[in-house]
Design an enzyme around this catalytic site. Structure first.
Site, PDB file in Angstrom:
ATOM      1  N   LEU A  93       0.851  -1.185   0.000  1.00 30.88           N
ATOM      2  CA  LEU A  93       0.000   0.000   0.000  1.00 30.88           C
ATOM      3  C   LEU A  93       0.887   1.235   0.000  1.00 30.88           C
ATOM      4  CD1 LEU A  93      -1.635  -2.369   1.439  1.00 30.88           C
ATOM      5  CD2 LEU A  93      -2.965  -0.559   2.511  1.00 30.88           C
ATOM      6  N   ILE A 149       0.206  -4.854   8.408  1.00 30.47           N
ATOM      7  CA  ILE A 149       1.606  -4.709   8.793  1.00 30.47           C
ATOM      8  C   ILE A 149       2.043  -3.250   8.696  1.00 30.47           C
ATOM      9  CG2 ILE A 149       3.968  -5.468   8.317  1.00 30.47           C
ATOM     10  CD1 ILE A 149       2.737  -7.961   6.978  1.00 30.47           C
ATOM     11  N   GLY A 179       0.384   4.044   4.741  1.00 36.89           N
ATOM     12  CA  GLY A 179       1.066   3.106   3.861  1.00 36.89           C
ATOM     13  C   GLY A 179       1.694   1.919   4.544  1.00 36.89           C
ATOM     14  N   SER A 180       1.888   0.851   3.807  1.00 31.11           N
ATOM     15  CA  SER A 180       2.656  -0.309   4.242  1.00 31.11           C
ATOM     16  C   SER A 180       2.203  -1.554   3.501  1.00 31.11           C
ATOM     17  CB  SER A 180       2.610  -0.527   5.751  1.00 31.11           C
ATOM     18  OG  SER A 180       3.591  -1.482   6.109  1.00 31.11           O
ATOM     19  N   GLN A 181       1.727  -2.573   4.237  1.00 32.99           N
ATOM     20  CA  GLN A 181       1.553  -3.887   3.638  1.00 32.99           C
ATOM     21  C   GLN A 181       0.402  -4.640   4.283  1.00 32.99           C
ATOM     22  OE1 GLN A 181       5.214  -6.136   3.677  1.00 32.99           O
ATOM     23  NE2 GLN A 181       4.152  -8.104   3.717  1.00 32.99           N
TER      24      GLN A 181
END
Length: 212
Positions: A93, A149, A179-181
């Site tokens: 993301l 995550i 943002g991230s995963q």
């Protein structure tokens, strides 16, 4: 817009106002800071957006839990909830994606685990293991495990569901800040419908299908 976004927006607008009304020898610098905080507040309106999604219910489809880009598809062992061989799809993301997470299937929340860890970049090989995260298991027609995550920019994951709570396909279950995963695991009897590099949309893209 997601409610959590208002706390960021209000704080940034307050800072913008404080610097705007400041006076003195640093007034020019204050106006610049005011403009920066104002732009950040406007960005938060965009970042925490919550677009309407037309969910098409199908008990054989596994919907994407998040918006983003698929960057890994693997066969793994999943010992926490599926407890055996599984397939994993990892979704990155960016700060420009919608950051709400949704349920891929209908069922009941049967597993929740919160891990307080590191903040490695989302593309780091150990991010799924070491980073701060929420892990959610849903049991319906099949078992699905989702990991929210955190990353190097995203420092917080909010989870909105509770143990034994029933959920419908496409329900909102949480959000990652900035943002991230998101990882999704499913058993071997699910076929993967996406490829590395594909753009997926939470609650819309069919990321897998249960084999009949």
């Amino acid at each position: 817009m997601a409610k959590i976004g208002f706390s960021y927006i209000i704080s940034l607008f307050i800072f913008s106002l404080i610097f705007f009304v400041s006076r003195g020898i640093f007034s020019y610098f204050s106006y610049i800071l005011s403009a920066i905080f104002f732009v950040l507040a406007l960005f938060c309106f965009y970042f925490f957006r919550d677009p309407v999604r037309n969910i098409k219910f199908d008990e054989n489809n596994i919907l994407s839990p998040a918006d983003g880009t698929v960057f890994e598809i693997s066969n793994v062992e999943e010992p926490l909830f599926i407890k055996g061989k599984a397939k994993i799809v990892k979704i990155f993301l960016s700060v420009f994606n919608v950051h709400l997470q949704r349920t891929p299937v209908s069922g009941d929340i049967k597993f929740i685990h919160k891990q307080y860890g590191e903040y490695l970049p989302a593309n780091h090989i150990e991010a799924s293991v070491k980073n701060r995260q929420n892990v959610v298991g849903i049991e319906g027609k099949t078992k699905i495990l989702i990991r929210q995550i955190a990353g190097i920019v995203a420092r917080k994951c909010d989870l909105w569901v509770k143990l034994n709570q029933p959920v419908k396909q496409g329900d909102k279950i949480g959000i990652i800040h900035f943002g991230s995963q998101v990882d999704i695991y499913f058993p071997e009897n699910v076929s993967v419908n996406v490829s590395i590099g594909d753009k997926v949309v939470g609650g819309i893209t069919v990321i897998g299908q249960i084999k009949k």
